[in-house]
Design a protein around this motif. Structure first.
Motif, PDB file in Angstrom:
ATOM      1  N   LEU A 157      -9.975  -0.327 -43.738  1.00 25.99           N
ATOM      2  CA  LEU A 157     -10.354  -1.535 -43.016  1.00 25.99           C
ATOM      3  C   LEU A 157     -10.883  -2.573 -43.992  1.00 25.99           C
ATOM      4  CD1 LEU A 157     -10.767  -3.046 -40.404  1.00 25.99           C
ATOM      5  CD2 LEU A 157     -12.982  -1.928 -40.134  1.00 25.99           C
ATOM      6  N   LEU A 158     -11.764  -2.124 -44.901  1.00 29.58           N
ATOM      7  CA  LEU A 158     -12.340  -3.055 -45.864  1.00 29.58           C
ATOM      8  C   LEU A 158     -11.244  -3.687 -46.725  1.00 29.58           C
ATOM      9  CD1 LEU A 158     -14.909  -4.308 -46.968  1.00 29.58           C
ATOM     10  CD2 LEU A 158     -15.027  -2.444 -48.613  1.00 29.58           C
ATOM     11  N   ALA A 159     -10.307  -2.846 -47.170  1.00 32.03           N
ATOM     12  CA  ALA A 159      -9.214  -3.365 -47.993  1.00 32.03           C
ATOM     13  C   ALA A 159      -8.420  -4.404 -47.208  1.00 32.03           C
ATOM     14  CB  ALA A 159      -8.294  -2.225 -48.425  1.00 32.03           C
ATOM     15  N   GLN A 160      -8.135  -4.080 -45.950  1.00 29.72           N
ATOM     16  CA  GLN A 160      -7.387  -5.013 -45.117  1.00 29.72           C
ATOM     17  C   GLN A 160      -8.147  -6.331 -44.940  1.00 29.72           C
ATOM     18  OE1 GLN A 160      -4.198  -4.501 -43.373  1.00 29.72           O
ATOM     19  NE2 GLN A 160      -4.511  -6.701 -43.310  1.00 29.72           N
ATOM     20  N   ILE A 161      -9.456  -6.204 -44.703  1.00 30.73           N
ATOM     21  CA  ILE A 161     -10.272  -7.400 -44.493  1.00 30.73           C
ATOM     22  C   ILE A 161     -10.294  -8.260 -45.756  1.00 30.73           C
ATOM     23  CG2 ILE A 161     -12.631  -8.221 -44.029  1.00 30.73           C
ATOM     24  CD1 ILE A 161     -11.644  -7.058 -41.548  1.00 30.73           C
ATOM     25  N   ASN A 213       5.852  -8.871 -41.813  1.00 30.77           N
ATOM     26  CA  ASN A 213       4.824  -8.533 -42.786  1.00 30.77           C
ATOM     27  C   ASN A 213       5.319  -7.460 -43.742  1.00 30.77           C
ATOM     28  OD1 ASN A 213       4.600  -6.010 -41.388  1.00 30.77           O
ATOM     29  ND2 ASN A 213       3.357  -7.078 -39.864  1.00 30.77           N
ATOM     30  N   ILE A 214       4.511  -7.253 -44.785  1.00 32.45           N
ATOM     31  CA  ILE A 214       4.832  -6.205 -45.751  1.00 32.45           C
ATOM     32  C   ILE A 214       3.731  -5.155 -45.638  1.00 32.45           C
ATOM     33  CG2 ILE A 214       5.148  -5.683 -48.204  1.00 32.45           C
ATOM     34  CD1 ILE A 214       5.590  -8.737 -48.572  1.00 32.45           C
ATOM     35  N   ALA A 215       4.115  -3.898 -45.498  1.00 29.90           N
ATOM     36  CA  ALA A 215       3.101  -2.857 -45.404  1.00 29.90           C
ATOM     37  C   ALA A 215       2.939  -2.187 -46.756  1.00 29.90           C
ATOM     38  CB  ALA A 215       3.486  -1.838 -44.340  1.00 29.90           C
ATOM     39  N   LEU A 216       1.710  -2.195 -47.266  1.00 33.00           N
ATOM     40  CA  LEU A 216       1.404  -1.496 -48.518  1.00 33.00           C
ATOM     41  C   LEU A 216       0.504  -0.336 -48.134  1.00 33.00           C
ATOM     42  CD1 LEU A 216       0.558  -4.291 -51.109  1.00 33.00           C
ATOM     43  CD2 LEU A 216       2.608  -2.863 -50.988  1.00 33.00           C
ATOM     44  N   GLY A 217       1.091   0.804 -47.847  1.00 32.59           N
ATOM     45  CA  GLY A 217       0.272   1.900 -47.344  1.00 32.59           C
ATOM     46  C   GLY A 217      -0.357   1.462 -46.035  1.00 32.59           C
ATOM     47  N   PRO A 218      -1.669   1.614 -45.919  1.00 29.07           N
ATOM     48  CA  PRO A 218      -2.319   1.253 -44.661  1.00 29.07           C
ATOM     49  C   PRO A 218      -2.566  -0.260 -44.540  1.00 29.07           C
ATOM     50  CG  PRO A 218      -3.918   2.140 -46.204  1.00 29.07           C
ATOM     51  CD  PRO A 218      -2.591   2.207 -46.901  1.00 29.07           C
TER      52      PRO A 218
END
Lengths: 315, 250, 402, 287
Positions: free
Chosen positions: D3-7, D129-134
Motif C-alpha cells: 500500500l505504501l509503495a502504491q501511495i 495501466n501497467i502492473a509492476l507486481g502489486p
C-alpha cells in the motif's frame, strides 16, 4: 473647506443612519452588506493601505469573528455580544501568533503566505467538531434588519474614525514610514515588528467584528463562506479602487463597487460576474491609484488624467 | 582637541566580521569613535564601507565581533532600539519616504528617534522645520520627497537623521555626486553638527572632501582595516596609496 | 467639492435608485426563486431553472389556476445567485420584500436551502424547495420550509436492502462521503443501516468536497479488498472516482453513488466506463406516475427533453413538483394569503409526476429510493420497495474483463 | 508495504502533473514579478482547447499538446502586449487585481462558451495501466509525468542556453536588462508571459486526461500552483519539479495516514512553513 467636509460627513452619516426609517427592506439589506464590506475595506486599509502589506489573510479574521459568534451562540448558548468579543480575541490571537512570522515576508511573498493561511483555515475548521466541521453552523434567526444595519454603520464609523485618528498620531506615522521604506523606518527608531503586528491585529479586530455581525445576520456559516478568499479580494479591490492609504477612499470604493455589483446582479443577472471582472480590469488600467486620487487630480488634469496614468505605468 | 580624545569612546567596534554567502564584506575590523570626534572612513568601491554602517546601525547583524555604544554592547539590539539610544544614519542610496512631504519625512525622525522621540505630531513637525532650516531645505517643506533633486535628497537624509537628536551620526557618502559648492555647504553643515556635540562617522569615496573635515581617518580595503590615524599620515601610507591607485602605481 | 465630484456622487446615488424600481405583474401570482445559473454548481442549478419555467408554462397553457373564484396565471421571478450563499439570501429577501412575490421556490443544494429557509421563515412566506435533502434543514422546527427531495439519511436505504439479497452476499463495505451537510447526513443515515444488515464497514472515510484526486483512497480500498463501495458525494467527484478506479484497476464487486448515475451528463462523460455503476433515484419517468398537468411522468420527460435538449433527472422532477405543490396548495387554500397557503401545503396529498406529494410533520417528503444501474449504456431500475425489478449486473467484472 | 509503495507512486505521479501546472506560474512570477491569479483559468482554457481538439478533430490529447501550447502562447502574448504591459510599473496590488479580474472574465466567458457541464478527455488508453507486481501505474498519469519531466528539463535548458532564455533570466534581475540582449522589453515581457500561459495550456491538456474540466476549476488550480511554486522556488524550473513531487507525496501520505479531509491542511500548511523558514523555496538561492 475643512469645516465643510466635516459638516458633509456628519450629514452623510445622519442620512445613512436614517435609512431604515425611509428605505425599503432591500435597501436596508443592501446597506448592511455594503457597510460591512466598507468596514472590511477600511480594516484592510490599515494593514494594506497604510502599512503597505497586501494581506490576503483578512478573510481569516472575518471568518474567526464569524465563528466566534457562531460557536458562542450555537454551542455555548452565550449572548451575541460575548460572541463578538470571543471572535475579536480569536482574531487578535491569530494576528500575534501568525503575524510575527508572516509579517517578516515582503511583497508578494507576504500576499501568498496570507492567501495560504486562509486556505489552511478552511481546511482546519472543516475538521473541527465544535465549529460544525464542513457542514457549518446554523444560528438562531433574529428578525431585526434595522438593528444589524445600525450596528454595521456604527462599526464603519468606528473603523473610519480609528483610521482618521491613526493619521494624526505617532503610531500611524510609523505605519506609513514602514510602508514607504521599512529599513529607513527601522533606523529612525520605528519598532517595525511591533507596529506591523499591531496594525495586523487592529485590522483584524474590525474584520472580525464585521464577520460577527454578518454571521448573526445571515444565520448560516460554513468554512468556505467564512474564509472566502474572494471576499478578501473584494475588500482589496474596494480599498484600492477607492484609494488605499486614505481615510475615506476605501469607504467610497466599497459603496461604489457594491452599488455597481448590486445593479449588475439584479439587472443583467447572468453576466453580472463578467461585468464585474471587466470593471476591475478597466479600473486598474486607467486609475491604478484609486478614486481618491482621481477626485484630487481630475480637477486639474481633466480627461488627460487617464492618459497620464497609462503613460506612467506601461512599458 | 586632545582633551576630547581622552574621553571614553562613544562607539567601540571590536573584531567585527560580516560574511555574505562566502564573500567577506567586513573582516575582523576594530576601531573606536570618540566623543565629539569626526572619523572619516575611506576605501575603494567594495571595501565594505556601507556594510560597516549597516552593522553599526543594526540593519545587518555581524557574523562575528562586538559593537559597543557608550560602553554597552548593542550587537544584539534591533535597529530601532539602536536608533532610540542615539545612533542616526543616512543612506548612500537615498531612500526617503517617497510619498510623504519633505517635512513629514523629517518629522518621522523627531517622532521616533533618540529616547523614543516626541509623541505629539505638531511638536515633531516644529522640530522637523528647525532641522530643515538647519540644512537649508526649508523652502521644500511641502513637496513630496520623491520630487526632490539629488543634492537636496542628500540634505534631506541629513535632516532626517538629525531630527532623531542622535548622539552619533553615521553618514554614508553624503557628498558623492555633489559639486564643489555643494560639498563645501555639506562640510559646513557637518561641522556645525559636531559643534552640537554629536560624534560623526563619515564614509566617503572622495578623499579631498573628507580630508578637511575629519579629525582622524580609517581606511578599509577588501573589508580589512589597513590604516587608522591622522589624515595626513594615513594618506601618505604606502599601503593606502597602493589600495587607492592600484595598478597605476607602476 | 467640485462640480465633477458632485456629478460622480450623483451617479452613485442613481445606481442605488435603480435598485428600487423592479415592477411586479399585478394580475399574476409570482413565484420567486434564486438558483445557481453560474458558478461551480450551475450544472445542477439549471435543472431547477428549466423545471420551474417549464412547469409554470404548462400550468398557464392549461389556463392557469383557480384561487377562490378568480383565475390566475403564474409567473416566475428568478435570480442567479452565482453559487454564492450570501448572495442567495439577499436575493430571497429582495424577492420577498421588494419584488413582493407571492410564494417561494427553492435553490439547489442543502447549504443554500439551509441559509435561505431563514428568509422564508423570517417573512413567513412559504418556500417549497426541491434541492436540499439534508436533515438539518428540517430539524430547525421552521414552519415555512417544505422539501421534495427524499431525506438524505435514507438515500442508501434501498441499496442496503438490495445488498442483503445479492448472491453471493457481499460482506465488507467501504463508505466514502464528502464533508458537506448533505453527504454527512447520508453517511450518518447509512452507517446504522449497514450495521443492522450485518455488513462490516472496512473503511469509513470523509473526504474534502471538490476533491479531484482519489488515488490514495482507491489504493486503500484495493488494499482492504472490500466487496462494496458506497460513495456519497458530488458529480465531479464521482466522475473522478470512477475514472481513477479504472486507471488503478480497482474493481469491487459493487459500487454505488448518491449522484451522477441518473444524470445524462455523467453517463456521457464516462461513456462505457459508466457501466455497472449503481445509484438511486426517487423518481423515474414512468407512465405509471399520473399528473394533473403533464398527464404522466413519461410525457413530462419527453416534452422536457424536446424543449431543453437533455434528459430530466430527479432534480428536475423535484423542481416541477415544487411548482405543482404550490399551485395545488393555492387552489386548495382559495386565497393568496401566505399563511393560509402554508397550511394548505402542509395538508397536501396529491399524485404528481414526481409521486405522491404529502409532507411530513417536519416539512419533508418521504419517497422511497429506487436502485438503478447503468447496464449496457442504459439506465435500468433494478430494485424498489417491492423487490427486484430487473436483474442487477453483479458482481462487477474486473476492468480488463469487460 | 504494498500500500505504501502504491501511495508513493501515486504521489510521485500526481507531483509530476502538479509541476507542469506550476511551471508557467513560477516563470511569470519570477521574471515579470506578476502574481498571476488567472493562472488556473488559463489551465482551464487549455483543457477545453485540448478537449475540443480531441472530440471534434480526433487529435490525441498528448499529440495535441503542442497545438494547445502554441495557441495558448498566442493568447498569453497578446494579453501581455495589449493589457498587462500597461500596468507593469503600477503599484504591486494592481497586478494582483488585474489578474483576478481576468480570472473572473475568463471563467464567465468559458461558462458562456462551453456551458457549466464538465468535460473529460477520455482516449482509449486513459484507463489502462501497467502492473509492476502489486503496484499499479496508471498509463495516463505516467505519460503526464513524462511530459512534465520533458517540459521542466526543456524549460531549464532553454533558460540556461538560448539567447532568449538568457535575456529572460536577466530580466528577472533587472527590468531593462533585456535591452542588453538586443530584445525589446515589451516583446520580451510578452514572450515570457506567452511561454508561461503556453505551459499552463499544456498542463490543462494533461489535467483533462486524468480529471474533469469545467469552467470553475481555475481557482483551486491557481492555489495549488502557488503552493508548488513557493515550495520549489521561483528561480529554477527543476525546483518547481521538486516542489510538485514534494506536494504530491505529502498529500498522498496525508490522505493515507491522517485522513482524506486533511490533504489541504497539509499542502497549504507546508506552503506557509516553507515561506516562513525558507522564502526562496527548497531549491532556491538563499538571499
Amino acid at each position: 473647506m475643512k469645516a465643510l467636509v466635516s459638516i458633509l460627513l456628519v450629514v452623510a452619516v445622519a442620512v445613512l443612519a436614517a435609512v431604515p426609517w425611509f428605505g425599503s427592506d432591500v435597501l436596508v439589506q443592501f446597506g448592511i452588506n455594503a457597510l460591512l464590506l466598507a468596514v472590511l475595506a477600511q480594516g484592510w486599509n490599515i494593514i494594506g493601505g497604510y502599512t503597505g502589506y497586501a494581506s490576503f489573510g483578512n478573510s481569516v479574521f472575518y471568518g474567526l469573528g464569524s465563528y466566534g459568534v457562531a460557536i458562542a451562540m450555537v454551542q455555548w448558548e452565550l449572548p451575541f455580544a460575548v460572541g463578538m468579543i470571543f471572535g475579536v480575541v480569536l482574531a487578535v490571537a491569530f494576528a500575534f501568533l501568525l503575524g510575527l512570522p508572516v509579517l517578516r515576508l515582503k511583497g508578494h511573498y507576504f500576499a501568498i503566505a496570507t492567501l495560504a493561511l486562509a486556505q489552511v483555515m478552511i481546511a482546519i475548521v472543516s475538521n473541527i467538531g465544535i465549529a460544525g466541521q464542513n457542514i457549518g453552523l446554523v444560528l438562531p434567526p433574529l428578525n431585526n434588519d434595522p438593528l444589524f444595519y445600525e450596528l454595521s454603520l456604527i462599526l464603519l464609523v468606528a473603523a473610519t474614525a480609528t483610521v482618521f485618528w491613526l493619521t494624526r498620531i505617532r503610531f500611524g506615522f510609523g505605519l506609513i514610514a514602514i510602508r514607504e521604506n521599512e529599513e529607513g523606518a527601522a533606523v529612525m527608531g520605528v519598532n517595525t515588528t511591533l507596529y506591523k503586528v499591531l496594525a495586523f491585529a487592529l485590522s483584524g479586530v474590525f474584520s472580525a467584528l464585521a464577520g460577527g455581525i454578518h454571521a448573526y445576520w445571515i444565520t448560516f456559516l460554513d468554512p468556505a463562506s467564512a474564509f472566502d478568499i474572494s471576499l478578501n479580494v473584494k475588500m482589496i479591490i474596494m480599498a484600492v479602487f477607492g484609494g488605499p492609504g486614505t481615510v475615506l477612499g476605501p469607504v467610497l470604493g466599497a459603496f461604489v463597487l457594491s452599488g455597481v455589483s448590486e445593479v449588475l446582479s439584479s439587472e443583467v443577472t447572468s453576466a453580472a460576474g463578467l461585468f464585474f471582472g471587466l470593471v476591475v480590469v478597466v479600473a486598474v488600467i486607467f486609475m491604478p491609484r484609486g478614486l481618491a486620487d482621481l477626485m484630487r487630480r481630475f480637477r486639474t488634469s481633466g480627461w488627460r488624467y487617464f492618459a497620464e496614468n497609462l503613460r506612467a505605468h506601461r512599458i | 582637541m586632545n582633551a576630547i580624545l581622552e574621553i571614553t569612546p562613544i562607539l567601540e567596534i571590536t573584531n567585527v566580521t560580516r560574511r555574505f554567502a562566502g564573500l567577506v564584506a567586513v573582516n575582523d575590523v576594530s576601531f573606536t569613535l570618540k566623543q565629539g570626534e569626526i572619523l572619516g572612513v575611506i576605501g575603494p568601491n567594495g571595501a565594505g564601507k556601507t556594510t560597516l554602517v549597516s552593522l553599526i546601525s543594526g540593519t545587518l547583524p555581524p557574523t562575528l565581533g562586538d559593537i559597543a555604544f557608550e560602553g554597552h554592547s548593542i550587537v544584539k539590539l534591533p535597529a530601532y532600539q539602536r536608533a532610540r539610544l542615539g545612533i542616526g544614519r543616512t543612506f548612500q542610496i537615498m531612500r526617503p519616504f517617497p510619498g510623504l512631504s519633505v517635512l513629514d519625512n523629517v518629522a518621522v525622525g523627531a517622532l521616533f528617534g533618540h529616547g523614543g522621540g516626541e509623541s505629539e505630531l505638531a511638536k515633531a513637525r516644529e522640530q522637523a522645520r528647525e532641522q530643515l532650516r538647519f540644512v537649508g531645505l526649508e523652502k521644500f517643506s511641502d513637496q513630496r520627497a520623491d520630487e526632490l533633486g539629488g543634492p537636496s535628497r542628500k540634505r534631506l537624509e541629513l535632516a532626517k537623521a538629525l531630527a532623531m537628536q542622535p548622539k552619533v551620526l553615521l553618514c554614508d557618502e553624503v557628498m558623492a555626486g555633489l559639486n564643489h559648492v555643494e560639498i563645501d555647504e555639506v562640510i559646513d553643515v557637518l561641522k556645525r553638527v559636531r559643534e552640537r556635540g554629536i560624534s560623526i562617522l563619515v564614509i566617503e569615496h572622495v578623499i579631498k572632501a573628507i580630508k578637511s573635515l575629519s579629525d582622524r581617518l580609517l581606511v578599509l580595503h577588501h573589508g580589512e582595516k589597513i590604516a587608522d590615524g591622522e589624515p595626513d599620515t594615513v594618506l601618505s601610507n604606502p599601503q593606502v596609496v597602493e589600495a587607492y591607485l592600484g595598478r597605476k602605481r607602476a | 467639492m467640485s462640480n465633477r465630484t458632485l456629478r460622480l456622487a450623483g451617479a452613485i446615488l442613481g445606481a442605488a435608485a435603480i435598485l428600487s424600481c423592479a415592477p411586479a405583474m399585478a394580475e399574476d401570482i409570482v413565484l420567486g426563486a434564486s438558483v445557481q445559473l453560474t458558478g461551480p454548481v450551475a450544472n445542477t442549478g439549471r435543472y431547477y431553472r428549466d423545471a420551474y419555467q417549464f412547469t409554470i408554462d404548462k400550468i398557464n397553457e392549461a389556463g392557469g389556476i383557480k384561487v377562490g373564484d378568480k383565475q390566475y396565471k403564474l409567473a416566475l421571478k428568478l435570480y442567479d445567485n452565482q453559487s454564492d450563499v450570501n448572495l442567495s439570501v439577499r436575493q430571497y429577501t429582495q424577492l420577498v420584500s421588494q419584488d413582493k412575490v407571492n410564494l417561494l421556490l427553492g435553490p439547489f443544494a442543502s447549504n443554500f436551502a439551509l441559509a435561505d429557509s431563514a428568509v422564508s421563515e423570517k417573512y413567513q412566506i412559504p418556500m417549497v424547495q426541491g434541492g436540499g435533502a439534508s436533515d438539518q434543514i428540517f430539524s430547525r422546527k421552521f414552519k415555512y420550509i417544505f422539501g421534495t427531495l427524499a431525506p438524505a439519511s435514507n438515500y442508501f436505504g434501498s441499496t442496503v436492502s438490495m445488498m442483503k439479497e445479492l448472491d453471493p452476499k457481499p460482506k465488507s463495505v467501504a463508505l466514502l462521503y464528502a464533508d458537506d451537510a448533505f453527504d454527512v447526513s447520508v453517511a450518518e443515515g447509512t452507517r446504522p443501516l449497514l450495521k443492522d444488515a450485518g455488513f462490516t464497514i472496512a473503511l469509513d472515510e470523509r473526504y474534502t468536497s471538490n476533491a479531484s484526486d482519489f488515488n490514495s483512497l482507491l489504493s486503500q480500498i484495493k488494499n482492504a479488498n472490500v466487496d462494496v463501495v458506497l460513495v456519497a458525494g458530488h458529480e465531479t467527484e464521482i466522475l473522478n472516482f470512477v475514472r481513477q478506479a479504472k486507471s488503478l484497476s480497482v474493481a469491487p464487486k459493487f459500487y454505488s453513488f448518491t449522484v451522477g448515475v441518473p444524470s445524462e451528463d455523467f453517463r456521457k462523460a464516462l461513456d462505457k466506463d459508466a457501466n455497472y455503476a449503481f445509484g438511486m433515484t426517487a423518481w423515474l419517468p414512468s407512465a405509471k406516475l399520473k399528473d394533473k398537468w403533464f398527464g404522466d411522468a413519461e410525457t413530462f420527460a419527453k416534452e422536457y427533453k424536446a424543449k431543453f435538449g437533455y434528459d430530466p433527472d430527479y432534480h428536475a422532477a423535484s423542481g416541477a413538483a415544487d411548482v405543482e405543490a404550490l399551485a395545488q396548495a393555492l387552489e386548495n387554500a382559495g386565497t393568496l394569503d401566505p399563511k393560509a397557503v402554508r397550511d394548505a401545503i402542509a395538508k397536501l396529498n396529491f399524485d404528481s409526476l414526481y409521486g405522491t406529494i404529502a409532507f411530513g410533520e417536519n416539512g419533508q417528503i418521504d419517497l422511497a429510493q429506487t436502485v438503478i444501474q447503468i447496464q449496457d449504456d442504459k439506465l435500468v431500475a433494478v430494485y424498489d420497495a417491492k423487490g427486484f425489478v430487473e436483474k442487477p449486473k453483479y458482481p462487477m467484472p474486473a476492468w480488463n474483463a469487460r | 508495504m504494498d500500500l505504501l509503495a502504491q501511495i508513493l507512486i501515486n504521489g510521485i505521479l500526481l507531483g509530476g502533473l502538479y509541476a507542469v501546472m506550476a511551471l508557467g506560474l513560477a516563470l511569470v512570477w519570477g521574471v515579470l514579478n506578476i502574481v498571476n491569479l488567472a493562472h488556473g483559468a488559463f489551465i482551464m482554457l487549455g483543457g477545453y482547447l485540448s478537449w475540443h481538439l480531441y472530440t471534434y478533430l480526433g487529435i490525441d490529447p498528448f499529440l495535441g499538446l503542442p497545438i494547445t501550447a502554441v495557441v495558448m502562447f498566442g493568447l498569453g502574448y497578446c494579453l501581455q502586449r495589449g493589457v498587462l504591459n500597461l500596468i507593469v510599473r503600477a503599484p504591486m496590488f494592481n497586478t494582483l487585481l488585474i489578474t483576478f479580474g481576468l480570472e473572473v472574465v475568463l471563467t464567465y466567458l468559458a461558462q458562456m462558451a462551453f456551458s457549466a457541464d464538465f468535460r473529460t478527455i477520455n482516449p482509449s488508453y486513459a484507463g489502462s495501466n501497467i502492473a509492476l507486481g502489486p503496484v499499479v501505474i496508471p498509463m495516463a498519469r505516467l505519460m503526464a509525468f513524462g511530459v512534465a519531466v520533458v517540459l521542466t528539463v526543456g524549460m531549464w535548458l532553454f533558460l540556461l542556453h538560448s539567447r532568449l532564455g538568457r535575456a529572460i533570466r536577466a530580466t528577472a534581475q533587472n527590468l531593462v536588462a533585456a535591452r542588453l540582449y538586443g530584445v525589446e522589453p515589451r516583446h520580451l515581457y510578452a514572450m515570457t508571459f506567452g511561454i508561461g500561459i503556453g505551459l499552463a495550456g499544456a498542463a490543462g491538456g494533461l489535467y483533462g486526461t486524468v480529471s474533469q474540466i469545467d469552467p470553475y476549476i481555475g481557482a483551486t488550480l491557481t492555489a495549488k500552483s502557488f503552493a508548488i511554486a513557493i515550495i520549489g522556488g521561483l528561480d529554477n524550473p527543476l525546483g518547481v519539479l521538486v516542489g510538485g513531487l514534494v506536494l504530491g507525496i505529502i498529500e498522498s501520505l496525508t490522505v493515507l495516514y491522517i485522513g482524506a479531509t486533511f490533504g489541504d491542511v497539509a499542502s497549504f500548511g507546508v506552503l506557509v512553513l516553507v515561506l516562513i523558514v525558507r522564502p526562496s523555496g527548497l531549491l532556491g538561492k538563499t538571499a
